[in-house]
Scaffold this motif. Structure first.
Motif, PDB file in Angstrom:
ATOM      1  N   VAL A 165      -0.252  12.710   2.937  1.00  0.00           N
ATOM      2  CA  VAL A 165      -0.295  11.565   2.039  1.00  0.00           C
ATOM      3  C   VAL A 165       1.095  11.191   1.532  1.00  0.00           C
ATOM      4  O   VAL A 165       1.271  10.148   0.909  1.00  0.00           O
ATOM      5  CB  VAL A 165      -1.248  11.854   0.864  1.00  0.00           C
ATOM      6  CG1 VAL A 165      -0.614  12.792  -0.152  1.00  0.00           C
ATOM      7  CG2 VAL A 165      -1.735  10.579   0.212  1.00  0.00           C
ATOM      8  N   ASN A 192       1.590   7.283   0.405  1.00  0.00           N
ATOM      9  CA  ASN A 192       0.548   6.348   0.824  1.00  0.00           C
ATOM     10  C   ASN A 192      -0.360   6.068  -0.371  1.00  0.00           C
ATOM     11  O   ASN A 192      -1.134   6.930  -0.779  1.00  0.00           O
ATOM     12  CB  ASN A 192      -0.294   6.936   1.966  1.00  0.00           C
ATOM     13  CG  ASN A 192       0.524   7.227   3.204  1.00  0.00           C
ATOM     14  OD1 ASN A 192       1.529   6.580   3.465  1.00  0.00           O
ATOM     15  ND2 ASN A 192       0.102   8.219   3.969  1.00  0.00           N
ATOM     16  N   ILE A 193      -0.266   4.865  -0.903  1.00  0.00           N
ATOM     17  CA  ILE A 193      -1.106   4.505  -2.043  1.00  0.00           C
ATOM     18  C   ILE A 193      -2.484   4.051  -1.569  1.00  0.00           C
ATOM     19  O   ILE A 193      -3.510   4.537  -2.018  1.00  0.00           O
ATOM     20  CB  ILE A 193      -0.441   3.401  -2.884  1.00  0.00           C
ATOM     21  CG1 ILE A 193       0.957   3.856  -3.344  1.00  0.00           C
ATOM     22  CG2 ILE A 193      -1.316   3.047  -4.087  1.00  0.00           C
ATOM     23  CD1 ILE A 193       0.966   5.057  -4.244  1.00  0.00           C
ATOM     24  N   ALA A 194      -2.492   3.087  -0.652  1.00  0.00           N
ATOM     25  CA  ALA A 194      -3.748   2.586  -0.084  1.00  0.00           C
ATOM     26  C   ALA A 194      -3.477   2.220   1.369  1.00  0.00           C
ATOM     27  O   ALA A 194      -2.937   1.163   1.665  1.00  0.00           O
ATOM     28  CB  ALA A 194      -4.251   1.369  -0.863  1.00  0.00           C
ATOM     29  N   LEU A 195      -3.834   3.108   2.257  1.00  0.00           N
ATOM     30  CA  LEU A 195      -3.539   2.956   3.680  1.00  0.00           C
ATOM     31  C   LEU A 195      -4.731   2.325   4.388  1.00  0.00           C
ATOM     32  O   LEU A 195      -5.815   2.925   4.435  1.00  0.00           O
ATOM     33  CB  LEU A 195      -3.237   4.328   4.290  1.00  0.00           C
ATOM     34  CG  LEU A 195      -2.718   4.380   5.721  1.00  0.00           C
ATOM     35  CD1 LEU A 195      -1.331   3.776   5.808  1.00  0.00           C
ATOM     36  CD2 LEU A 195      -2.687   5.823   6.225  1.00  0.00           C
ATOM     37  N   GLN A 229      -4.033   3.772  10.608  1.00  0.00           N
ATOM     38  CA  GLN A 229      -4.160   5.128  11.146  1.00  0.00           C
ATOM     39  C   GLN A 229      -3.955   5.150  12.646  1.00  0.00           C
ATOM     40  O   GLN A 229      -3.444   6.130  13.203  1.00  0.00           O
ATOM     41  CB  GLN A 229      -5.530   5.696  10.784  1.00  0.00           C
ATOM     42  CG  GLN A 229      -5.784   7.104  11.300  1.00  0.00           C
ATOM     43  CD  GLN A 229      -4.843   8.132  10.707  1.00  0.00           C
ATOM     44  OE1 GLN A 229      -4.808   8.339   9.512  1.00  0.00           O
ATOM     45  NE2 GLN A 229      -4.066   8.794  11.551  1.00  0.00           N
ATOM     46  N   SER A 272      -4.788   8.420   1.746  1.00  0.00           N
ATOM     47  CA  SER A 272      -4.279   7.554   0.692  1.00  0.00           C
ATOM     48  C   SER A 272      -4.634   8.119  -0.676  1.00  0.00           C
ATOM     49  O   SER A 272      -5.635   8.837  -0.833  1.00  0.00           O
ATOM     50  CB  SER A 272      -4.857   6.146   0.827  1.00  0.00           C
ATOM     51  OG  SER A 272      -4.572   5.586   2.089  1.00  0.00           O
ATOM     52  N   GLY A 274       0.783  -1.224   0.000  1.00  0.00           N
ATOM     53  CA  GLY A 274       0.000   0.000   0.000  1.00  0.00           C
ATOM     54  C   GLY A 274       0.814   1.272   0.000  1.00  0.00           C
ATOM     55  O   GLY A 274       0.259   2.362   0.186  1.00  0.00           O
ATOM     56  N   SER A 275       2.123   1.164  -0.211  1.00  0.00           N
ATOM     57  CA  SER A 275       2.998   2.336  -0.204  1.00  0.00           C
ATOM     58  C   SER A 275       3.887   2.324  -1.442  1.00  0.00           C
ATOM     59  O   SER A 275       4.096   1.282  -2.071  1.00  0.00           O
ATOM     60  CB  SER A 275       3.890   2.347   1.047  1.00  0.00           C
ATOM     61  OG  SER A 275       3.137   2.384   2.226  1.00  0.00           O
TER      62      SER A 275
END
Length: 251
Positions: free
Chosen positions: A114, A138-141, A146, A155, A54-55
């Motif tokens: 982000v 952060n692509i999909a956090l 969090q 994200s 996700g990063s």
């Protein structure tokens, strides 16, 4: 100056820190990408946490003929390059926070981090300089991530990112090559208007926090030619060369 092309791409599953690793051998145009780093860092030694899958975490080495004094404003120039690519990739709500953070606007009043940029340098005061540019996005956090952070994060995928990580990385590297070559020729001054147009908080009351903890409060008045923050305070305009910026919340 050496060729401006990225000539050596290394990919790793796990590293302590892409910046630390690349500083061991900062060959011009060398790119190091990792899926996970357990010693990632931001500015002032703060930890940077990634998420598996996700990063986007990478560092790029670049050589400049000049010394450290000629590199003033480089983190801001890199920020403009990254934000410009993200906007073209569908993330229209991206903004920049002085000196090196990428923010995503969640609503009219709330912004969340982000991405971040960390630049480290080796070389003599008069040059040449070998710079390592570290970028984390952060692509999909996941929501549970969090809870491990000390600030609100966001994200890119929910914000409209319309390409995958590999394509995004390719676009970023192409843009960085162009921006770094422009910076080598004319410094930050030619890029300054773009940064000011991307500033997340152009009309908000700000706290500028110096490394020693001293706080100055005022409104954004633009940037100087070296990237220093111009702040309109009750005592007049002042220049902020180092430190951090946050919103001044109403009490």
């Amino acid at each position: 100056m050496q060729s401006s092309s990225v000539a050596n791409v290394l990919v790793s599953n796990t590293l302590g820190s892409t910046n630390r690793q690349l500083l061991l051998d900062p060959q011009h145009g060398k790119l190091l990408v990792t899926e996970w780093q357990d010693g990632g860092r931001g500015r002032l030694g703060r930890p940077w946490m990634g998420v598996l899958g996700g990063s986007l975490l990478f560092s790029l080495a670049w050589r400049f003929d000049g010394g450290s004094a000629q590199l003033a404003g480089l983190p801001l120039a890199v920020g403009v390059a990254v934000a410009s690519v993200l906007r073209q990739a569908g993330v229209t709500a991206i903004g920049l926070k002085w000196p090196n953070d990428l923010l995503l606007q969640l609503d009219r009043q709330q912004w969340a981090k982000v991405g971040g940029i960390l630049i480290e340098m080796q070389g003599d005061a008069l040059g040449p300089s070998h710079v390592v540019i570290g970028i984390g996005l952060n692509i999909a956090l996941p929501a549970q991530a969090q809870n491990q952070l000390d600030q609100v994060a966001a994200s890119l995928v929910p914000a409209g990112l319309n390409c995958g990580r590999n394509e995004l990385l390719a676009r970023l590297i192409n843009k960085l090559e162009t921006t770094l070559s422009q910076f080598a020729q004319s410094g930050f001054s030619s890029i300054r208007p773009q940064w000011e147009a991307l500033h997340a908080w152009p009309t908000e009351l700000l706290n500028a926090i110096a490394p020693n903890g001293q706080i100055k409060t005022g409104y954004f008045a633009g940037l100087s030619t070296d990237g220093s923050l111009r702040l309109n305070t009750p005592d007049g305009e002042c220049l902020i060369h180092t430190g951090d910026v946050s919103l001044r919340r109403a009490t």
